[in-house]
Write an enzyme that holds these catalytic residues in place. Structure first.
Site, PDB file in Angstrom:
ATOM      1  N   GLU A  25       0.248 -18.955  13.986  1.00 11.05           N
ATOM      2  CA  GLU A  25      -0.576 -19.104  12.781  1.00 11.05           C
ATOM      3  C   GLU A  25      -1.929 -19.736  13.113  1.00 11.05           C
ATOM      4  OE1 GLU A  25      -0.301 -17.782   9.879  1.00 11.05           O
ATOM      5  OE2 GLU A  25       1.662 -16.948  10.300  1.00 11.05           O
ATOM      6  N   TYR A  76      -2.644 -21.498   2.686  1.00  9.90           N
ATOM      7  CA  TYR A  76      -2.043 -20.276   3.230  1.00  9.90           C
ATOM      8  C   TYR A  76      -0.990 -20.610   4.309  1.00  9.90           C
ATOM      9  CZ  TYR A  76      -1.319 -16.733   6.640  1.00  9.90           C
ATOM     10  OH  TYR A  76      -0.697 -15.920   7.537  1.00  9.90           O
ATOM     11  N   ASP A  84      -3.037 -14.374   2.074  1.00 10.93           N
ATOM     12  CA  ASP A  84      -4.099 -14.144   3.053  1.00 10.93           C
ATOM     13  C   ASP A  84      -4.915 -12.925   2.620  1.00 10.93           C
ATOM     14  OD1 ASP A  84      -2.491 -11.973   3.633  1.00 10.93           O
ATOM     15  OD2 ASP A  84      -2.701 -12.176   5.808  1.00 10.93           O
ATOM     16  N   CYS A 100       1.977   5.924   2.057  1.00  7.26           N
ATOM     17  CA  CYS A 100       2.365   4.712   1.331  1.00  7.26           C
ATOM     18  C   CYS A 100       3.519   4.986   0.350  1.00  7.26           C
ATOM     19  CB  CYS A 100       1.147   4.186   0.576  1.00  7.26           C
ATOM     20  SG  CYS A 100       1.511   2.754  -0.418  1.00  7.26           S
TER      21      CYS A 100
HETATM   22  S1  SF4 Z   1      -1.464   3.776  -2.377  1.00  6.08           S
HETATM   23 FE1  SF4 Z   1      -3.127   3.332  -0.986  1.00  6.08          FE
HETATM   24  S2  SF4 Z   1      -4.332   1.782  -2.011  1.00  6.08           S
HETATM   25 FE2  SF4 Z   1      -2.363   1.862  -3.031  1.00  6.08          FE
HETATM   26  S3  SF4 Z   1      -1.146   0.273  -2.028  1.00  6.08           S
HETATM   27 FE3  SF4 Z   1      -0.740   2.199  -0.998  1.00  6.08          FE
HETATM   28  S4  SF4 Z   1      -2.169   2.260   0.712  1.00  6.08           S
HETATM   29 FE4  SF4 Z   1      -2.883   0.684  -0.710  1.00  6.08          FE
END
Ligand code: SF4
Length: 334
Positions: free
Chosen positions: A41, A124, A142, A204
């Site tokens: 850290e 943090y 962070d 994602c």
């Molecule tokens: S969709 Fe894109 S902007 Fe939204 S959390 Fe996932 S990576 Fe981040």
């Protein structure tokens, strides 16, 4: 300000399949857990993982335990820190290690207020350590976490109160029993998926509930903090016969005190300085400052006050990398 109800579950699922192997991510039962987390850290403040890795490994070769570090000399710790920058971190780490060993029997205090009394530890780091060491339901806020939350909500992070967001969403954020992993997973997700410049939205697993991804009206980019730039004059007394340079630790500039450098002063004008030879101009970053350096020299066998001679070739004394940069400028001087 409500975050998706299944955020922690989704982020942990992603983390379980994608986290990097990092040397400070040791088993929850490891006796060195506190030490490795503390060291990493401190090193990771303002510094990237890939830069920290070799320093972390080398540090452990010299100080394998918290106890061994607590007995170290500041000179040796600073030597090992050389090149990593922000040297105050090294000094604070050493004082913190000593305090933990002597006052807390090598354990982390349980209260955030006590942890924050340790030098170099702010909000943090205190929360990160509480989660990593005691698996407390807390989030270390962070830059990564701020960015992820801000994108999920599609609101510029400067306009958000992150402590309030955590309070409002406490139930769903901490409903599992993996608080330590969740803190780590959120930061890792921010570093690898919801990246600062190019978020990997296609990969994602929370894009369905991400307002930034789904919005035609995405919030505007946050302006980057620009480090301060100031001009300084450095005065090098060179002993030509002995190939030595005069260095001092007294600079009256605060942020450079205790580091061996030639005498250095804030530039007062753009004119060249009388009785000194101008050598060159270069830039150097130290802490959060950019130093625009005007390098001057003169040959002299007289040592200026509060200074010591150092060989321009020697590499084994504790010389900061900034000073070595000055040495290099004189390698070919005739
Ligand atoms: S969709 Fe894109 S902007 Fe939204 S959390 Fe996932 S990576 Fe981040």
């Amino acid at each position: 300000m409500h975050l998706p109800y299944n955020l922690s579950k989704k982020i942990l699922a992603w983390y379980d399949n994608n986290s990097r192997e990092l040397p400070w991510r040791v088993s929850k039962k490891s006796p060195n857990k506190l030490y490795y987390r503390l060291l990493s850290e401190f090193m990771l403040q303002q510094t990237q993982v890939k830069t920290v890795l070799p320093y972390f490994k080398n540090f452990l070769l010299h100080f394998p335990t918290l106890k061994s570090l607590s007995k170290a000399s500041e000179k040796k710790v600073l030597k090992l820190w050389e090149g990593l920058g922000y040297y105050r971190r090294a000094k604070n780490l050493l004082t913190t290690a000593k305090t933990l060993v002597e006052k807390y029997n090598s354990k982390l205090p349980y209260k955030v207020s006590d942890i924050k009394k340790l030098p170099g530890i702010g909000d943090y780091t205190a929360n990160a350590l509480l989660a990593f060491i005691y698996d407390q339901p807390t989030i270390a806020i962070d830059g990564n976490v701020k960015r992820v939350f801000s994108r999920i909500l599609n609101i510029n992070e400067n306009l958000l109160d992150f402590n309030k967001i955590i309070e409002i969403n406490r139930k769903q954020l901490f409903k599992g029993e993996r608080h330590s992993d969740f803190v780590e997973a959120l930061m890792e997700f921010g570093a690898l998926i919801c990246k600062p410049k190019e978020p990997q939205c296609s990969k994602c697993n929370i894009k369905k509930t991400c307002k930034y991804f789904n919005s035609d009206n995405k919030f505007k980019k946050i302006k980057k903090y620009k480090p301060q730039e100031k001009s300084y004059d450095i005065f090098c007394y060179i002993n030509k016969v002995k190939n030595k340079i005069a260095l001092t630790k007294k600079h009256n500039l605060g942020f450079l005190d205790n580091f061996y450098l030639p005498p250095i002063k804030l530039s007062k004008s753009k004119n060249k300085i009388k009785n000194w030879n101008f050598h060159s101009n270069f830039k150097n970053s130290i802490s959060n400052k950019i130093l625009n350096i005007n390098l001057y020299y003169k040959y002299s066998s007289t040592l200026p006050i509060k200074s010591q001679w150092f060989s321009l070739k020697a590499n084994n004394e504790f010389i900061p990398s900034f000073t070595k940069k000055v040495f290099k400028q004189f390698t070919n001087l005739n």
